[in-house]
Enzyme design. Structure first.
Site, PDB file in Angstrom:
ATOM      1  N   SER A   1       9.831   5.347  16.220  1.00 17.53           N
ATOM      2  CA  SER A   1       8.538   4.929  16.762  1.00 17.53           C
ATOM      3  C   SER A   1       8.770   4.487  18.196  1.00 17.53           C
ATOM      4  CB  SER A   1       7.980   3.774  15.927  1.00 17.53           C
ATOM      5  OG  SER A   1       7.846   4.199  14.600  1.00 17.53           O
ATOM      6  N   LEU A   2       8.466   5.378  19.115  1.00 20.08           N
ATOM      7  CA  LEU A   2       8.792   5.089  20.519  1.00 20.08           C
ATOM      8  C   LEU A   2       7.568   4.499  21.226  1.00 20.08           C
ATOM      9  CD1 LEU A   2      11.401   5.399  22.111  1.00 20.08           C
ATOM     10  CD2 LEU A   2      10.465   7.462  23.117  1.00 20.08           C
TER      11      LEU A   2
ATOM     12  N   CYS B   1       5.825  -7.420   7.410  1.00 17.21           N
ATOM     13  CA  CYS B   1       6.828  -6.879   8.333  1.00 17.21           C
ATOM     14  C   CYS B   1       7.034  -7.915   9.420  1.00 17.21           C
ATOM     15  CB  CYS B   1       6.313  -5.574   8.946  1.00 17.21           C
ATOM     16  SG  CYS B   1       7.461  -4.790  10.097  1.00 17.21           S
TER      17      CYS B   1
ATOM     18  N   GLU C   1       0.813  -1.212   0.000  1.00 13.64           N
ATOM     19  CA  GLU C   1       0.000   0.000   0.000  1.00 13.64           C
ATOM     20  C   GLU C   1       0.844   1.257   0.000  1.00 13.64           C
ATOM     21  OE1 GLU C   1      -3.054   0.156   2.965  1.00 13.64           O
ATOM     22  OE2 GLU C   1      -3.486  -1.970   2.733  1.00 13.64           O
TER      23      GLU C   1
ATOM     24  N   CYS D   1      -2.735   1.858   8.427  1.00 12.91           N
ATOM     25  CA  CYS D   1      -1.811   0.855   7.892  1.00 12.91           C
ATOM     26  C   CYS D   1      -2.434  -0.497   7.578  1.00 12.91           C
ATOM     27  CB  CYS D   1      -0.709   0.652   8.916  1.00 12.91           C
ATOM     28  SG  CYS D   1      -0.352   2.132   9.848  1.00 12.91           S
TER      29      CYS D   1
ATOM     30  N   GLY E   1       6.395  -2.454   6.435  1.00 13.36           N
ATOM     31  CA  GLY E   1       7.804  -2.818   6.491  1.00 13.36           C
ATOM     32  C   GLY E   1       8.613  -1.976   7.449  1.00 13.36           C
ATOM     33  N   GLU E   2       9.761  -2.516   7.825  1.00 11.65           N
ATOM     34  CA  GLU E   2      10.706  -1.806   8.681  1.00 11.65           C
ATOM     35  C   GLU E   2      11.929  -1.467   7.804  1.00 11.65           C
ATOM     36  OE1 GLU E   2      11.267  -0.363  11.658  1.00 11.65           O
ATOM     37  OE2 GLU E   2      13.314  -0.139  10.919  1.00 11.65           O
TER      38      GLU E   2
ATOM     39  N   CYS F   1       4.555  -5.359  15.882  1.00 14.68           N
ATOM     40  CA  CYS F   1       3.957  -4.388  16.809  1.00 14.68           C
ATOM     41  C   CYS F   1       2.459  -4.697  16.964  1.00 14.68           C
ATOM     42  CB  CYS F   1       4.137  -2.966  16.291  1.00 14.68           C
ATOM     43  SG  CYS F   1       5.878  -2.507  16.122  1.00 14.68           S
TER      44      CYS F   1
ATOM     45  N   CYS G   1      -0.230  -2.584  14.928  1.00 14.41           N
ATOM     46  CA  CYS G   1       0.007  -2.336  13.502  1.00 14.41           C
ATOM     47  C   CYS G   1      -0.534  -3.476  12.648  1.00 14.41           C
ATOM     48  CB  CYS G   1       1.498  -2.141  13.256  1.00 14.41           C
ATOM     49  SG  CYS G   1       1.903  -1.864  11.527  1.00 14.41           S
TER      50      CYS G   1
ATOM     51  N   CYS H   1       3.680   8.200   1.213  1.00 15.74           N
ATOM     52  CA  CYS H   1       4.088   7.200   2.192  1.00 15.74           C
ATOM     53  C   CYS H   1       4.387   5.908   1.424  1.00 15.74           C
ATOM     54  CB  CYS H   1       2.936   7.004   3.179  1.00 15.74           C
ATOM     55  SG  CYS H   1       3.231   5.698   4.351  1.00 15.74           S
TER      56      CYS H   1
HETATM   57  N1  SAH Z   1       8.441   0.031  10.691  1.00 13.88           N
HETATM   58  C1  SAH Z   1       8.587   1.441  10.728  1.00 13.88           C
HETATM   59  C2  SAH Z   1       7.786   2.211   9.691  1.00 13.88           C
HETATM   60  C3  SAH Z   1       6.395   1.759   9.371  1.00 13.88           C
HETATM   61  S1  SAH Z   1       5.078   2.174  10.464  1.00 13.88           S
HETATM   62  C4  SAH Z   1       8.304   1.954  12.129  1.00 13.88           C
HETATM   63  O1  SAH Z   1       7.958   1.177  12.990  1.00 13.88           O
HETATM   64  O2  SAH Z   1       8.497   3.152  12.377  1.00 13.88           O
HETATM   65  C5  SAH Z   1       4.945   3.923  10.451  1.00 13.88           C
HETATM   66  C6  SAH Z   1       4.427   4.495  11.743  1.00 13.88           C
HETATM   67  O3  SAH Z   1       3.044   4.156  11.953  1.00 13.88           O
HETATM   68  C7  SAH Z   1       5.158   3.979  12.968  1.00 13.88           C
HETATM   69  O4  SAH Z   1       5.401   5.019  13.863  1.00 13.88           O
HETATM   70  C8  SAH Z   1       4.169   2.997  13.542  1.00 13.88           C
HETATM   71  O5  SAH Z   1       4.422   2.726  14.890  1.00 13.88           O
HETATM   72  C9  SAH Z   1       2.869   3.722  13.280  1.00 13.88           C
HETATM   73  N2  SAH Z   1       1.669   2.912  13.376  1.00 13.88           N
HETATM   74  C10 SAH Z   1       1.487   1.632  13.019  1.00 13.88           C
HETATM   75  N3  SAH Z   1       0.232   1.229  13.301  1.00 13.88           N
HETATM   76  C11 SAH Z   1      -0.396   2.285  13.838  1.00 13.88           C
HETATM   77  C12 SAH Z   1      -1.710   2.509  14.338  1.00 13.88           C
HETATM   78  N4  SAH Z   1      -2.610   1.538  14.349  1.00 13.88           N
HETATM   79  N5  SAH Z   1      -1.997   3.723  14.824  1.00 13.88           N
HETATM   80  C13 SAH Z   1      -1.086   4.720  14.813  1.00 13.88           C
HETATM   81  N6  SAH Z   1       0.166   4.579  14.358  1.00 13.88           N
HETATM   82  C14 SAH Z   1       0.509   3.375  13.886  1.00 13.88           C
END
Ligand code: SAH
Length: 345
Positions: A210-211, A109, A89, A328, A157-158, A113, A116, A102
């Site tokens: 992404s903290l 991935c 996507e 996402c 993806g990461e 998380c 996600c 984006c």
């Molecule tokens: N893997 C990378 C980049 C892809 S995700 C990463 O982890 O940063 C891009 C951003 O979207 C990240 O900050 C991720 O934590 C956030 N994200 C994923 N799912 C989400 C959700 N359901 N709500 C809000 N942010 C989300």
């Protein structure tokens, strides 16, 4: 499968057997077509025989848009099909200062998380540099006269789990003047070795971390990578990136009611992000059937206030494309549920 021509940098293309003896102007013509997203038959100022030879040995296009959805606010979501039928996507957001795409860096991935949708089925494969470039080229073509101005590596993806291809993609975008490094944001769930590598390799993209929680135990419950990468080490890697690149770092923080929006979260988040240029991007959690709690607009504002009162630089990310399932992984999921019978709008 034939090699994809957009997987090569311009330098590499110049040395390919089929190209290396061509006059400079011809190579430039081919490259110009390539980065405009053209197919071989469209390269009308290239002799037919050469186009046929190129097509016999290489693929021209790495991704096509098979579905697009447009939101009332102008945001567009795309479902791309890759040459092996994999689906990824992309999202195009329009702001006053330009258009931001984006881009996905992997099919699926493996970071897992909890909130996600992209990682629900694990990692299928890495994308190549040319496939990522193809995402951008498809969208530029669709835009016609207009162009994508900024790229955020925040699709599925990461990026740092696919380091070589992602950095090659960044290199190709900047050498071809499609999108410069300062207009690229790379988002990571905190792979510290990759962050340090990026710094050592001299990149100047915007690093986004992404903290999602400043505490290791809470972070680990929603981000399995927290087992290997501790908050303190991630912040130290971000400081190192700032020292080498001079670039302000962005901390991404998806707000989950009561889980990471308490006063102590704000206090610890502020402490961690002081002492180097760092901006906190607060994101209201998108609902992905994860069972994790989201926040109301008032709760978002309240957490923002806690942070700014402590002196932090923070903003709430405007939510775009809500009416087209902007979160996402959702467009792909819906498409697969309908067995691909939905029409390309
Ligand atoms: N893997 C990378 C980049 C892809 S995700 C990463 O982890 O940063 C891009 C951003 O979207 C990240 O900050 C991720 O934590 C956030 N994200 C994923 N799912 C989400 C959700 N359901 N709500 C809000 N942010 C989300």
């Amino acid at each position: 499968m034939k090699p994809l021509l957009t997987d090569y940098s311009k330098e590499e293309i110049e040395t390919l057997p089929i190209i290396k003896d061509l006059p400079h102007f011809r190579v430039d013509q081919i490259y110009k077509w390539l980065i405009s997203g053209a197919s071989f038959p469209e390269m009308t100022n290239i002799p037919k025989s050469l186009r046929a030879d190129l097509a016999a040995q290489y693929s021209d296009i790495g991704a096509e848009i098979i579905k697009a959805a447009r939101s009332k606010d102008g945001t567009e979501k795309y479902l791309f099909k890759l040459r092996d039928e994999s689906l990824i996507e992309g999202v195009l957001m329009s702001y006053k200062y330009g258009r931001t795409l984006c881009v996905s860096t992997q099919v699926g991935c493996r970071m897992g998380c909890a909130f996600c949708a992209s990682g629900r089925n694990g990692l299928e494969r890495n994308l190549s540099a040319g496939e990522m470039l193809s995402e951008l080229l498809c969208v530029n073509r669709r835009l016609g006269e207009e162009r994508v101005n900024n790229v955020v590596l925040m699709g599925s993806g990461e990026p740092l789990d696919n380091y070589d291809n992602v950095t090659k993609f960044i290199h190709i975008m900047s050498e071809s003047s499609l999108v410069g490094q300062r207009s690229v944001s790379l988002s990571t769930c905190g792979l510290t070795d990759g962050i340090r590598q990026l710094a050592d390799d001299g990149f100047s993209v915007t690093l986004c971390l992404s903290l999602h929680s400043p505490f290791d135990d809470r972070r680990l419950k929603i981000m399995p990578t927290g087992k290997k990468y501790k908050v303190k080490d991630i912040i130290n890697a971000a400081k190192y990136y700032f020292q080498k690149s001079g670039r302000r770092v962005i901390v991404e923080y998806a707000m989950m009611r009561g889980y990471n929006t308490r006063q102590e979260d704000a206090t610890e988040l502020r402490r961690l992000t002081s002492g180097f240029p760092c901006h906190i991007n607060l994101i209201p959690l998108n609902d992905t059937d994860s069972g994790l709690p989201g926040v109301t607009p008032a709760e978002s504002e309240a957490f923002l206030k806690k942070l700014t009162e402590l002196g932090a630089s923070a903003t709430i990310r405007r939510s775009l494309g809500e009416d087209i399932e902007g979160a996402c992984g959702q467009l792909k999921r819906r498409y697969l549920q309908s067995n691909g019978t939905e029409e390309h709008k």
